[in-house]
Design a protein around this motif. Structure first.
Motif, short mmCIF file in Angstrom:
data_model
loop_
_atom_site.label_atom_id
_atom_site.label_comp_id
_atom_site.label_asym_id
_atom_site.label_seq_id
_atom_site.Cartn_x
_atom_site.Cartn_y
_atom_site.Cartn_z
N PRO A 48 64.58 -30.61 10.06
CA PRO A 48 63.34 -31.27 9.62
C PRO A 48 62.56 -30.45 8.59
N VAL A 49 62.55 -29.14 8.72
CA VAL A 49 61.85 -28.30 7.73
C VAL A 49 62.54 -28.42 6.37
N GLN A 50 63.87 -28.37 6.36
CA GLN A 50 64.59 -28.52 5.10
C GLN A 50 64.32 -29.89 4.48
N TRP A 51 64.24 -30.91 5.32
CA TRP A 51 63.93 -32.24 4.82
C TRP A 51 62.53 -32.26 4.19
N ARG A 52 61.56 -31.61 4.84
CA ARG A 52 60.20 -31.58 4.28
C ARG A 52 60.18 -30.86 2.93
N ILE A 53 61.01 -29.84 2.80
CA ILE A 53 61.12 -29.13 1.51
C ILE A 53 61.67 -30.09 0.45
N ILE A 54 62.75 -30.76 0.76
CA ILE A 54 63.38 -31.70 -0.18
C ILE A 54 62.39 -32.81 -0.55
N TYR A 55 61.72 -33.36 0.44
CA TYR A 55 60.77 -34.44 0.22
C TYR A 55 59.65 -33.99 -0.71
N THR A 56 59.11 -32.81 -0.46
CA THR A 56 58.02 -32.28 -1.28
C THR A 56 58.48 -32.02 -2.71
N LEU A 57 59.64 -31.42 -2.86
CA LEU A 57 60.14 -31.12 -4.21
C LEU A 57 60.47 -32.39 -4.97
N TYR A 58 60.95 -33.40 -4.28
CA TYR A 58 61.24 -34.68 -4.94
C TYR A 58 59.94 -35.29 -5.47
N ASP A 59 58.90 -35.22 -4.66
CA ASP A 59 57.64 -35.86 -5.02
C ASP A 59 56.87 -35.09 -6.09
N PHE A 60 57.01 -33.76 -6.13
CA PHE A 60 56.22 -32.95 -7.05
C PHE A 60 57.06 -32.28 -8.14
N LEU A 86 69.06 -23.39 1.37
CA LEU A 86 69.16 -24.56 0.49
C LEU A 86 69.71 -24.17 -0.88
N GLU A 87 69.37 -22.99 -1.34
CA GLU A 87 69.88 -22.51 -2.62
C GLU A 87 71.40 -22.25 -2.52
N GLU A 88 71.84 -21.67 -1.41
CA GLU A 88 73.27 -21.42 -1.20
C GLU A 88 74.06 -22.73 -1.19
N ARG A 89 73.42 -23.79 -0.69
CA ARG A 89 74.08 -25.11 -0.64
C ARG A 89 73.89 -25.88 -1.95
N LYS A 90 73.25 -25.26 -2.93
CA LYS A 90 73.02 -25.86 -4.25
C LYS A 90 72.14 -27.11 -4.19
N ILE A 91 71.22 -27.12 -3.23
CA ILE A 91 70.29 -28.23 -3.07
C ILE A 91 69.01 -27.97 -3.87
N ILE A 92 68.66 -26.70 -4.02
CA ILE A 92 67.49 -26.31 -4.81
C ILE A 92 67.87 -25.19 -5.76
N ARG A 113 68.57 -34.19 -4.90
CA ARG A 113 68.07 -35.56 -5.05
C ARG A 113 68.96 -36.55 -4.31
N LYS A 114 70.25 -36.28 -4.24
CA LYS A 114 71.15 -37.15 -3.46
C LYS A 114 70.83 -37.07 -1.97
N PHE A 115 70.52 -35.86 -1.48
CA PHE A 115 70.10 -35.73 -0.09
C PHE A 115 68.83 -36.53 0.16
N TYR A 116 67.90 -36.46 -0.79
CA TYR A 116 66.67 -37.25 -0.67
C TYR A 116 67.02 -38.73 -0.52
N ASP A 117 67.89 -39.21 -1.40
CA ASP A 117 68.28 -40.62 -1.37
C ASP A 117 68.94 -41.02 -0.05
N GLU A 118 69.63 -40.08 0.59
CA GLU A 118 70.26 -40.37 1.87
C GLU A 118 69.26 -40.37 3.03
N VAL A 119 68.29 -39.48 2.97
CA VAL A 119 67.38 -39.30 4.10
C VAL A 119 66.17 -40.23 4.04
N ILE A 120 65.69 -40.57 2.85
CA ILE A 120 64.46 -41.34 2.76
C ILE A 120 64.55 -42.69 3.50
#
Length: 163
Positions: A48-60, A86-92, A113-120
């Motif tokens: 959930p914390v990683q998701w909140r990071i992705i969500y925030t970065l997508y929005d801002f 997340l950086e090691e996984r090339k997500i950020i 951004r693909k993770f965002y599209d899957e989770v949103i």
């Protein structure tokens, strides 16, 4: 909620009965929603914390680590570890933005951004379930009220009367 509704309140006089304490309901809403989202996103290897990071970065688009810490309410040391994963996984990606080497901004990669599209859609479903049977005007009023409450708690220096 079944536990709360089955409880019989004490007849002792109280200045703030538990079942009239709004934060009790907020805690339940957040914890239950997060637990359901966590279960649904586990197959993606996200917390959930990683998701909140992705969500925030997508929005801002891009934010500093400090801003990100403030928005998602997580200590910088914990956030640093999450960002590293997340950086090691090339997500950020992290980039130093100016001469101050301590000032780092964080951005989503296309994989992020693909993770965002899957989770949103999961998050939207959970939100829709939580908001079911509540008229739109009430939801707008609730959001407005919560924003005011949030501003109030950030302005309030103490939870006790210092007089």
């Amino acid at each position: 909620m079944q536990v709360i509704s089955s409880l019989k309140q004490s007849s002792r006089k109280k200045s703030l009965p538990l079942l009239e304490y709004p934060f009790l309901y907020m805690w339940h809403i957040v914890l239950q929603s997060q637990a359901k989202i966590e279960e649904a996103i586990k197959p993606l290897g996200l917390t959930p914390v990683q998701w909140r990071i992705i969500y925030t970065l997508y929005d801002f688009d891009s934010v500093s680590i400090r801003e990100l810490s403030d928005v998602i309410l997580i200590e910088a040391s914990v956030l640093s570890r999450m960002l590293q994963k997340l950086e090691e996984r090339k997500i950020i990606i992290k980039q130093k933005k100016n001469k101050d080497q301590r000032y780092v901004i964080v951005q989503l990669t296309s994989k992020g951004r693909k993770f965002y599209d899957e989770v949103i859609p999961i998050v939207i479903r959970q939100l829709n379930i939580a908001q079911a049977n509540i008229p739109e005007a009430d939801l707008q009023h609730l959001l407005h009220t919560l924003k005011i409450m949030m501003g109030n708690v950030y302005r309030s220096p103490f939870a006790f009367d210092s007089t």
